[in-house]
Design a protein around this motif. Structure first.
Motif, PDB file in Angstrom:
ATOM      1  N   PRO A 273      -8.066  76.775  38.880  1.00  0.00           N
ATOM      2  CA  PRO A 273      -8.181  77.223  37.483  1.00  0.00           C
ATOM      3  C   PRO A 273      -8.611  78.789  37.410  1.00  0.00           C
ATOM      4  CG  PRO A 273      -9.949  75.857  38.564  1.00  0.00           C
ATOM      5  CD  PRO A 273      -8.664  75.909  39.610  1.00  0.00           C
ATOM      6  N   THR A 276      -5.035  80.405  37.297  1.00  0.00           N
ATOM      7  CA  THR A 276      -4.059  79.892  36.193  1.00  0.00           C
ATOM      8  C   THR A 276      -4.730  79.961  35.025  1.00  0.00           C
ATOM      9  OG1 THR A 276      -4.304  77.726  36.701  1.00  0.00           O
ATOM     10  CG2 THR A 276      -2.519  78.794  37.943  1.00  0.00           C
ATOM     11  N   ASP A 277      -6.138  79.671  34.838  1.00  0.00           N
ATOM     12  CA  ASP A 277      -6.791  79.384  33.588  1.00  0.00           C
ATOM     13  C   ASP A 277      -6.241  77.835  33.129  1.00  0.00           C
ATOM     14  OD1 ASP A 277      -8.177  81.768  32.746  1.00  0.00           O
ATOM     15  OD2 ASP A 277      -6.210  82.697  32.901  1.00  0.00           O
ATOM     16  N   ASP A 278      -6.036  77.236  33.934  1.00  0.00           N
ATOM     17  CA  ASP A 278      -5.808  75.755  33.497  1.00  0.00           C
ATOM     18  C   ASP A 278      -7.171  74.886  34.185  1.00  0.00           C
ATOM     19  OD1 ASP A 278      -4.390  73.317  32.883  1.00  0.00           O
ATOM     20  OD2 ASP A 278      -3.518  73.060  34.800  1.00  0.00           O
ATOM     21  N   HIS A 427       1.101  72.149  39.962  1.00  0.00           N
ATOM     22  CA  HIS A 427       1.627  73.005  38.723  1.00  0.00           C
ATOM     23  C   HIS A 427       2.221  74.183  39.163  1.00  0.00           C
ATOM     24  CE1 HIS A 427      -1.433  70.439  35.810  1.00  0.00           C
ATOM     25  NE2 HIS A 427      -0.241  69.590  36.394  1.00  0.00           N
ATOM     26  N   PHE A 429       3.422  77.567  37.162  1.00  0.00           N
ATOM     27  CA  PHE A 429       3.450  78.555  36.115  1.00  0.00           C
ATOM     28  C   PHE A 429       4.241  79.644  36.093  1.00  0.00           C
ATOM     29  CE2 PHE A 429      -0.605  75.873  36.041  1.00  0.00           C
ATOM     30  CZ  PHE A 429      -0.814  75.200  34.710  1.00  0.00           C
ATOM     31  N   GLN A 433       3.689  81.548  30.987  1.00  0.00           N
ATOM     32  CA  GLN A 433       2.806  80.538  30.718  1.00  0.00           C
ATOM     33  C   GLN A 433       1.232  81.161  31.235  1.00  0.00           C
ATOM     34  OE1 GLN A 433       4.635  77.588  33.002  1.00  0.00           O
ATOM     35  NE2 GLN A 433       5.213  76.327  31.208  1.00  0.00           N
ATOM     36  N   LEU A 434       1.181  81.730  32.328  1.00  0.00           N
ATOM     37  CA  LEU A 434      -0.049  82.432  32.642  1.00  0.00           C
ATOM     38  C   LEU A 434      -0.813  83.488  31.537  1.00  0.00           C
ATOM     39  CD1 LEU A 434       0.533  83.124  36.355  1.00  0.00           C
ATOM     40  CD2 LEU A 434      -0.704  81.231  35.546  1.00  0.00           C
ATOM     41  N   HIS A 436      -0.127  83.208  28.423  1.00  0.00           N
ATOM     42  CA  HIS A 436      -0.661  82.194  27.300  1.00  0.00           C
ATOM     43  C   HIS A 436      -2.075  81.506  27.688  1.00  0.00           C
ATOM     44  CE1 HIS A 436      -0.223  79.769  23.735  1.00  0.00           C
ATOM     45  NE2 HIS A 436      -0.219  78.694  24.553  1.00  0.00           N
ATOM     46  N   ASN A 437      -1.868  81.094  28.898  1.00  0.00           N
ATOM     47  CA  ASN A 437      -3.327  80.191  29.240  1.00  0.00           C
ATOM     48  C   ASN A 437      -4.415  81.700  29.230  1.00  0.00           C
ATOM     49  OD1 ASN A 437      -1.698  78.259  29.834  1.00  0.00           O
ATOM     50  ND2 ASN A 437      -1.969  78.233  31.972  1.00  0.00           N
ATOM     51  N   LYS A 440      -5.919  81.732  25.555  1.00  0.00           N
ATOM     52  CA  LYS A 440      -6.708  80.478  25.202  1.00  0.00           C
ATOM     53  C   LYS A 440      -7.913  80.581  25.774  1.00  0.00           C
ATOM     54  CE  LYS A 440      -3.757  77.496  26.195  1.00  0.00           C
ATOM     55  NZ  LYS A 440      -3.097  76.143  26.062  1.00  0.00           N
ATOM     56  N   ARG A 441      -8.327  81.111  27.030  1.00  0.00           N
ATOM     57  CA  ARG A 441      -9.476  81.462  27.676  1.00  0.00           C
ATOM     58  C   ARG A 441     -10.682  81.578  26.697  1.00  0.00           C
ATOM     59  NH1 ARG A 441      -9.670  86.202  31.366  1.00  0.00           N
ATOM     60  NH2 ARG A 441      -7.823  85.225  32.271  1.00  0.00           N
TER      61      ARG A 441
END
Length: 491
Positions: A273, A276-278, A427, A429, A433-434, A436-437, A440-441
């Motif tokens: 996380p 990748t901010d996931d 996952h 990414f 996508q990285l 975009h993540n 959203k942080r």
């Protein structure tokens, strides 16, 4: 001085008390203020004029006025500043005290302050003594001569280098003006008097058990002294030792066991996380998640400590103990942990509640411990503290570890949990996508806010009581109650 940055491990004795030293530095800086500090002026010492000299009586008077102290307290405070090396005497170098008279002192340069944490090396001290020996033409103080001879014998292999450094520093000092040369000599001597004090002097730089309480009292070799040495030697002989091959094999086994569970050596599944901010990894590994991951369940088999340290594993173990009608053991262990790490204000009430629930005669959840442990525990509960239940907790812990933990690993409860455990896939990414993540942080909430939200939620749950359930309970109680007798009519 040749000062190096490689710190030697002298242990607790040479660890500086930084909080105390920082406060002493603030006092010294106020003392040096040209407007509100101690009045300083050039003073004549023999045939040399020393700049910025101050007298002992001026220092004590300033401390009395600044901190509203009496004369004795101000003198003790001044002696502490001298003992720590922030102020040094210009005349009597052996005694690190403040005299309430016209004795001359100067403030030490920041280069020699204790907070610099320069390592006090024997090589630097040997160079200093060799330089003094050259200047004094072989006439040193008695303790300095003893240190000089000892260092000469110990550092014989590099004594030529030490003498060369001393001669070079002596030659450089002769090129200075005489007042500067005298001031630097006094500063360096004060530094070494603080860090290499004469015999019988209490050093403010000693912080361990080796510090002398009474410098004038000789340490007598009493029978108690030799008895303590004998006890220590016997304990050292009886202490268990392990071969290096056994310890290395245990370390290799530990590393092989935990290698796949180390986020630095193995991948985080489904993704890291922090990269990748996931937040899926954090979601799957929440403390009380319903279905744990397979790696998390595997970690419970490493040791009993790993099982109890995981809240989800403890819940699973609690379910197993309930089926074996021994859930009171884990409840008692958790109560002891709450007592040990909880608030001090509720410590006595928690200890009494644990005793009434698990240890007292006829307790609702009585636990089985031996008589000796029970006797020690009951005796300690007369004056309860955080660790009063440690003997009983250790007994129950070992009982669960040796008996219940092995059966738990073979039980259907553990096998069912392992069967349902999730094995997340990795996952992948893309760069888009990285990015975009990352957009959203959002910053996480403060733990204080989370605690307040949890308390508000508990208050709401306590307030939202179903009124229908309350009325139904009241109606049931009314039906079960016998009818009240009717009053007799008067004839």
């Amino acid at each position: 001085m040749t000062i190096r940055n490689t710190l030697r491990d002298h242990g607790q004795r040479y660890r500086p008390r930084m909080a105390c030293l920082k406060k002493a530095e603030k006092v010294l800086l106020e003392m040096q203020d040209p407007k509100t500090g101690v009045r300083s002026q050039p003073q004549r010492l023999v045939i040399t004029t020393i700049p910025h000299a101050i007298t002992g009586e001026d220092i004590i008077a300033w401390l009395e006025d600044r901190f509203q102290l009496d004369a004795q307290e101000a003198r003790s405070f001044g002696c502490m500043l001298v003992a720590l090396g922030y102020i040094y005497p210009l005349q009597d170098h052996k005694r690190l005290v403040i005299r309430p008279d016209a004795s001359l002192y100067r403030c030490q340069t920041p280069y020699f302050w204790p907070t610099q944490q320069w390592p006090v090396e024997d090589t630097d001290y040997a160079i200093y003594l060799a330089k003094r020996n050259i200047r004094k033409k072989g006439i040193l103080e008695l303790h300095e001569q003893e240190h000089y001879n000892r260092l000469h014998k110990w550092m014989n292999h590099k004594w030529d280098f030490i003498v060369m450094q001393a001669k070079e520093q002596y030659r450089a000092a002769k090129e200075r003006k005489k007042p500067d040369r005298v001031v630097f000599d006094c500063q360096e001597r004060a530094y070494w008097v603080v860090h290499r004090p004469p015999p019988g002097t209490v050093s403010a730089m000693d912080y361990g058990l080796d510090r002398l309480v009474d410098p004038n009292a000789d340490e007598g070799k009493t029978p108690d002294f030799y008895e303590r040495i004998m006890i220590f030697t016997q304990q050292a002989i009886m202490r268990p030792r392990v071969k290096s091959s056994v310890s290395v094999s245990a370390l290799v086994k530990y590393c092989a066991t935990y290698k796949s569970h180390d986020p630095f050596l193995a991948k985080c599944l489904p993704s890291n996380p922090w990269v990748t901010d996931d937040v899926t990894y954090w979601t799957l590994n929440m403390p009380n998640v319903e279905i744990p991951t397979k790696m998390r369940v595997e970690r419970w088999t490493f040791s009993f400590k790993e099982l109890l340290s995981d809240p989800r594993g403890r819940d699973d173990f609690r379910l197993f103990l309930k089926k074996e009608f021994s859930g009171e053991n884990l409840a008692f262990w958790e109560g002891c942990e709450d007592l040990k790490w909880g608030q001090a204000s509720t410590m006595r009430e928690k200890a009494e509640q644990i005793y009434k629930t698990f240890l007292a005669r006829g307790a609702p959840r009585w636990i089985n411990i031996d008589g000796k442990t029970m006797e020690v525990t009951v005796k300690g509960l007369k004056h309860p503290h955080r660790y009063v239940l440690d003997p009983a907790q250790t007994h129950i812990y070992m009982l669960m570890k040796k008996d219940s933990y092995g059966r738990y690993q073979k039980s259907p409860v553990f096998k069912d949990t392992m069967k349902k455990a999730i094995c997340p896939e990795e996952h992948q990414f893309s760069e888009t996508q990285l990015g975009h993540n990352a957009k959203k942080r959002r910053p996480s909430l403060s733990p204080i806010i989370l605690r307040q939200m949890e308390q508000e939620q508990r208050a709401k749950m306590a307030a939202n009581v179903d009124i229908t359930q309350v009325m139904s309970k009241l109606s049931k109680q009314g039906k079960e109650a016998p009818p009240a007798p009717r009053p007799h009519a008067k004839k």
